[in-house]
Design a protein around this motif. Structure first.
Motif, PDB file in Angstrom:
ATOM      1  N   UNK A   1       0.550  -0.941  -0.774  1.00 27.65           N
ATOM      2  CA  UNK A   1       0.213   0.508  -0.061  1.00 27.65           C
ATOM      3  C   UNK A   1       0.728   1.290   0.218  1.00 27.65           C
ATOM      4  N   UNK A   2       1.922   1.750   0.396  1.00 27.37           N
ATOM      5  CA  UNK A   2       2.802   2.283   0.464  1.00 27.37           C
ATOM      6  C   UNK A   2       3.690   3.010   0.029  1.00 27.37           C
ATOM      7  N   UNK A   3       3.677   2.084  -0.982  1.00 29.97           N
ATOM      8  CA  UNK A   3       4.488   2.018  -2.648  1.00 29.97           C
ATOM      9  C   UNK A   3       3.323   1.427  -3.874  1.00 29.97           C
ATOM     10  N   UNK A   4       2.567   2.047  -3.667  1.00 29.02           N
ATOM     11  CA  UNK A   4       2.273   1.319  -5.004  1.00 29.02           C
ATOM     12  C   UNK A   4       1.507   2.551  -5.976  1.00 29.02           C
ATOM     13  N   UNK A   5       1.861   2.412  -6.493  1.00 32.61           N
ATOM     14  CA  UNK A   5       1.739   3.399  -7.914  1.00 32.61           C
ATOM     15  C   UNK A   5       0.273   3.552  -8.998  1.00 32.61           C
ATOM     16  N   UNK A   6      -0.461   4.106  -9.016  1.00 35.21           N
ATOM     17  CA  UNK A   6      -0.198   5.758  -8.398  1.00 35.21           C
ATOM     18  C   UNK A   6      -0.657   6.031  -7.135  1.00 35.21           C
ATOM     19  N   UNK A   7       0.082   6.400  -5.992  1.00 37.75           N
ATOM     20  CA  UNK A   7       0.138   6.588  -4.610  1.00 37.75           C
ATOM     21  C   UNK A   7      -1.110   6.485  -4.032  1.00 37.75           C
ATOM     22  N   UNK A   8      -2.207   6.861  -4.478  1.00 42.59           N
ATOM     23  CA  UNK A   8      -3.823   7.284  -4.256  1.00 42.59           C
ATOM     24  C   UNK A   8      -4.707   5.911  -4.440  1.00 42.59           C
ATOM     25  N   UNK A   9      -4.427   4.902  -5.375  1.00 41.78           N
ATOM     26  CA  UNK A   9      -4.608   3.808  -5.371  1.00 41.78           C
ATOM     27  C   UNK A   9      -4.359   2.598  -4.187  1.00 41.78           C
TER      28      UNK A   9
ATOM     29  N   UNK B   1       2.925  -2.339 -11.488  1.00 39.28           N
ATOM     30  CA  UNK B   1       3.581  -2.786 -10.403  1.00 39.28           C
ATOM     31  C   UNK B   1       5.049  -2.696 -10.922  1.00 39.28           C
ATOM     32  N   UNK B   2       5.235  -2.919 -11.630  1.00 40.00           N
ATOM     33  CA  UNK B   2       7.186  -2.371 -11.671  1.00 40.00           C
ATOM     34  C   UNK B   2       6.746  -1.167 -10.857  1.00 40.00           C
ATOM     35  N   UNK B   3       6.561   0.308 -11.460  1.00 39.77           N
ATOM     36  CA  UNK B   3       6.668   1.683 -10.379  1.00 39.77           C
ATOM     37  C   UNK B   3       6.787   1.131  -9.039  1.00 39.77           C
ATOM     38  N   UNK B   4       5.645   0.410  -8.874  1.00 41.81           N
ATOM     39  CA  UNK B   4       5.281   0.065  -7.208  1.00 41.81           C
ATOM     40  C   UNK B   4       6.562  -0.969  -6.722  1.00 41.81           C
ATOM     41  N   UNK B   5       6.678  -1.490  -7.020  1.00 42.27           N
ATOM     42  CA  UNK B   5       8.792  -2.410  -7.392  1.00 42.27           C
ATOM     43  C   UNK B   5       9.439  -1.863  -7.203  1.00 42.27           C
ATOM     44  N   UNK B   6       9.407  -0.745  -8.189  1.00 40.17           N
ATOM     45  CA  UNK B   6      10.859   0.212  -7.876  1.00 40.17           C
ATOM     46  C   UNK B   6      10.559   1.367  -6.865  1.00 40.17           C
ATOM     47  N   UNK B   7       9.405   1.582  -6.187  1.00 42.67           N
ATOM     48  CA  UNK B   7       9.655   2.671  -5.127  1.00 42.67           C
ATOM     49  C   UNK B   7      10.142   2.010  -4.059  1.00 42.67           C
ATOM     50  N   UNK B   8       9.583   0.429  -4.227  1.00 46.38           N
ATOM     51  CA  UNK B   8      10.262  -0.240  -2.564  1.00 46.38           C
ATOM     52  C   UNK B   8      11.311  -0.470  -2.642  1.00 46.38           C
ATOM     53  N   UNK B   9      12.346  -0.707  -3.743  1.00 43.49           N
ATOM     54  CA  UNK B   9      12.954  -0.746  -4.162  1.00 43.49           C
ATOM     55  C   UNK B   9      14.390   0.623  -3.582  1.00 43.49           C
ATOM     56  N   UNK B  10      13.697   1.859  -3.359  1.00 38.21           N
ATOM     57  CA  UNK B  10      14.073   2.933  -3.780  1.00 38.21           C
ATOM     58  C   UNK B  10      14.036   3.102  -1.523  1.00 38.21           C
ATOM     59  N   UNK B  11      12.943   3.086  -1.641  1.00 32.47           N
ATOM     60  CA  UNK B  11      12.952   2.886   0.043  1.00 32.47           C
ATOM     61  C   UNK B  11      13.748   2.689   0.915  1.00 32.47           C
TER      62      UNK B  11
END
Ligand code: SF4
Ligand code: SF4
Length: 381
Positions: free
Chosen positions: A95-103, A173-183
């Protein structure tokens, strides 16, 4: 832990606090050091930030081995229950890293969301087909000649909406995993050896193997059932994806129009994949029914069951469509199958299906860290 690229995510929650409480006990105990990738990764750190805990939670495959081995598991007052605590924390990371964040909010009521998406997508496709087609076309037995499916649902309606939704889902999915990786401060992406190790561990589900004897699928006895069923589901899904991709190239490059004969590759891969998905989804559901629920999170159960059901009906309706495609049932079966497929595509980035991408990112990070960092002793030195 590197502080680079930290995004403004997680807030300390009950799940974070419970996981921190347990992992600090584990880091002093270290009895389970050889069980899975979580414990070697844990020993590289003295302290655990919220993002570190999210990373460890995504490394956990929920095999339950540490729960049954642990002298501090409930009813002990320490209440160490890593499979349950990490499962809840994993859901928060999605939920924290989802893209777009609102979703990301969709993850909080996952069972309901998957069910509503399923019902809505199914109804939409059915209504569109009813509006577009006369009953004669919809319920007629069609000769299996090239283009037979497109008499029921026009080619453009079948390809474009589904392609757009699927590509959006892959991007999300890619953007969420990328956000997670960076975070979580991931770095060192150029290490080829670590990539190979992470790919191997992901494709073989090494961390569900319990070091060879399997995991605690339903209770204290060890078994390989969960690992094999997960393989059936994953490789079944992959074969279905391969069948669809091949169909796309057959159509656009070869000029061969569906439906294809039973010995053509898209049909062979789709059939094997569908059977794998049915076996995997039913088997994993059965393990939930008969398994000890102490190491599971009851609040995540609805979403997990809804997703297994969706995977099951996608596969089953695909197989039924193949079996009855030359009969008058083909039109309705095609519409129902595509309705469920659309629901699955919509649910992909906002359901537990994202765990594959997050877990791979965590495995890659673990493989890189094992090469570049030194363990910290249980005494913190
Ligand atoms: S799960 Fe229990 S036995 Fe295993 S390392 Fe943690 S505290 Fe020790
Ligand atoms: S449940 Fe299994 S994978 Fe998760 S931390 Fe425990 S031993 Fe590791």
């Amino acid at each position: 832990m590197s502080e680079t690229n930290i995004l403004p995510v997680p807030r300390s929650t009950e799940a974070v606090a419970a996981a921190r409480h347990s992992i600090e006990i584990c880091n002093a105990c270290r009895y389970c050091e050889t069980f899975c990738a979580v414990f070697p990764a844990m020993t590289l750190q003295r302290e655990f930030s919220d993002t570190d805990l999210g990373y460890l939670a995504n490394l956990c495959h929920g095999c339950r081995g540490c729960f049954y081995a642990c002298q501090y598991a409930p009813p002990h007052e320490f209440g160490v229950n890593l499979p349950q605590q990490f499962a809840e924390l994993r859901q928060e990371t999605y939920a924290d890293h989802a893209w777009p964040p609102a979703l990301g909010k969709l993850f909080h009521k996952n069972g309901v969301v998957v069910s509503i998406l399923t019902a809505a997508a199914l109804a939409l496709v059915l209504i569109l087909v009813m509006v577009l087609q006369s009953p004669d076309t919809l319920f007629a037995a069609h000769e299996m000649v090239p283009g037979a499916f497109y008499k029921v649902i026009p080619f453009g309606m079948m390809v474009w909406p589904f392609s757009i939704v699927f590509l959006f889902s892959l991007l999300a999915i890619f953007m969420g995993a990328r956000n997670f990786w960076r975070a979580t401060g991931g770095e060192g992406l150029s290490q080829g050896q670590s990539w190979m190790e992470a790919i191997h561990d992901a494709l073989t589900l090494k961390n569900l193997g319990g070091g060879g004897h399997g995991c605690n699928d339903v209770g204290e006895p060890f078994s390989q059932a969960r690992r094999r069923l997960h393989h059936a589901l994953f490789y079944g899904f992959s074969l279905c994806f391969l069948a669809t991709t091949l169909g796309f190239f057959y159509h656009h490059l070869g000029g061969w129009i569906a439906p294809y004969g039973v010995f053509r590759l898209p049909v062979i891969f789709g059939t094997l994949g569908g059977i794998g998905m049915v076996i995997g989804s039913v088997g994993l559901f059965w393990l939930k029914v008969i398994g000890d629920d102490e190491p599971t999170s009851k609040k995540l159960l609805g979403g997990e069951v809804a997703l297994l059901f969706l995977l099951f009906v996608v596969a089953l309706t695909g197989l039924l469509l193949l079996a009855f495609r030359a009969t008058g049932a083909m039109g309705m079966l095609l519409a129902i199958h595509l309705g469920f497929v659309m629901a699955l595509f919509l649910a992909l980035p906002y359901s537990r299906m994202v765990h594959g991408a997050y877990r791979f990112a965590a495995l890659l990070r673990a493989a890189i860290d094992q090469r570049t960092r030194k363990p910290v002793g249980a005494d913190g030195n």
